[in-house]
Write a protein that holds these residues in place. Structure first.
Motif, PDB file in Angstrom:
ATOM      1  N   ALA A 198      -4.677   7.229   3.107  1.00  0.00           N
ATOM      2  CA  ALA A 198      -3.851   6.687   4.185  1.00  0.00           C
ATOM      3  C   ALA A 198      -4.675   6.497   5.462  1.00  0.00           C
ATOM      4  N   LYS A 199      -5.529   7.465   5.757  1.00  0.00           N
ATOM      5  CA  LYS A 199      -6.371   7.369   6.951  1.00  0.00           C
ATOM      6  C   LYS A 199      -7.302   6.162   6.854  1.00  0.00           C
ATOM      7  N   PHE A 220       0.822  -1.207   0.000  1.00  0.00           N
ATOM      8  CA  PHE A 220       0.000   0.000   0.000  1.00  0.00           C
ATOM      9  C   PHE A 220       0.854   1.254   0.000  1.00  0.00           C
ATOM     10  N   ALA A 221       1.912   1.278   0.811  1.00  0.00           N
ATOM     11  CA  ALA A 221       2.779   2.461   0.871  1.00  0.00           C
ATOM     12  C   ALA A 221       3.422   2.725  -0.485  1.00  0.00           C
ATOM     13  N   ARG A 222       3.862   1.667  -1.144  1.00  0.00           N
ATOM     14  CA  ARG A 222       4.470   1.846  -2.469  1.00  0.00           C
ATOM     15  C   ARG A 222       3.443   2.320  -3.489  1.00  0.00           C
ATOM     16  N   SER A 223       2.248   1.760  -3.450  1.00  0.00           N
ATOM     17  CA  SER A 223       1.227   2.196  -4.414  1.00  0.00           C
ATOM     18  C   SER A 223       0.812   3.640  -4.153  1.00  0.00           C
ATOM     19  N   GLU A 237       1.157   6.712  -6.686  1.00  0.00           N
ATOM     20  CA  GLU A 237       0.001   7.560  -6.989  1.00  0.00           C
ATOM     21  C   GLU A 237       0.367   9.036  -6.832  1.00  0.00           C
ATOM     22  N   ILE A 238       1.107   9.349  -5.782  1.00  0.00           N
ATOM     23  CA  ILE A 238       1.572  10.724  -5.585  1.00  0.00           C
ATOM     24  C   ILE A 238       2.455  11.132  -6.759  1.00  0.00           C
ATOM     25  N   PHE A 239       3.355  10.248  -7.154  1.00  0.00           N
ATOM     26  CA  PHE A 239       4.270  10.549  -8.258  1.00  0.00           C
ATOM     27  C   PHE A 239       3.514  10.765  -9.565  1.00  0.00           C
ATOM     28  N   PHE A 273       4.773   1.755   7.578  1.00  0.00           N
ATOM     29  CA  PHE A 273       4.106   2.442   6.477  1.00  0.00           C
ATOM     30  C   PHE A 273       4.844   3.729   6.105  1.00  0.00           C
ATOM     31  N   HIS A 274       5.137   4.560   7.086  1.00  0.00           N
ATOM     32  CA  HIS A 274       5.766   5.852   6.800  1.00  0.00           C
ATOM     33  C   HIS A 274       7.210   5.695   6.323  1.00  0.00           C
ATOM     34  N   LEU A 275       7.914   4.729   6.858  1.00  0.00           N
ATOM     35  CA  LEU A 275       9.274   4.466   6.405  1.00  0.00           C
ATOM     36  C   LEU A 275       9.278   4.008   4.946  1.00  0.00           C
ATOM     37  N   GLU A 276       8.364   3.111   4.614  1.00  0.00           N
ATOM     38  CA  GLU A 276       8.277   2.597   3.247  1.00  0.00           C
ATOM     39  C   GLU A 276       7.836   3.696   2.266  1.00  0.00           C
TER      40      GLU A 276
END
Length: 108
Positions: free
Chosen positions: A61-62, A14-17, A21-23, A78-81
């Motif tokens: 994220a929430k 999820f963190a990578r996706s 998505e942000i990118f 999550f935040h580190l990834e």
């Protein structure tokens, strides 16, 4: 560590996706356009788009954190990834940390 395996994979995926998505919605060159003093209208539009993308990201994220009932370890993972993936996609380290901090503060 065996009992964290499945949830770790979900958190990482999820963190990578989310970073991708942000990118896709907010490439690094658009962020640089925010500080353009020559094109004030373009800079204002870039700031508005930046804010709307971050707000959408915060809501995603929430929702993920609430559905998966992440505790301290899961949130940290999550935040580190997320930060490491943003850096890998080409965001400046300072900007990646700033985006991560924005999401961290606004998601419980």
């Amino acid at each position: 560590m065996l009992w964290f395996g499945k949830k770790n994979r979900e958190i990482t995926a999820f963190a990578r996706s989310l970073a991708e998505e942000i990118f896709s919605n907010l490439p690094p060159n658009l962020i640089e356009k925010q500080n353009d003093t020559k094109d004030k209208k373009g800079a204002r539009q870039a700031k508005q788009r930046f804010q709307s993308v971050l707000d959408d990201t915060v809501s995603h994220a929430k929702q993920f954190k609430q559905q998966n009932k992440l505790k301290v370890y899961g949130k940290a993972k999550f935040h580190l990834e997320l930060t490491s993936r943003l850096k890998a996609l080409g965001y400046d380290a300072k900007l990646a940390d700033e985006i991560n901090r924005y999401i961290m503060v606004r998601t419980p």
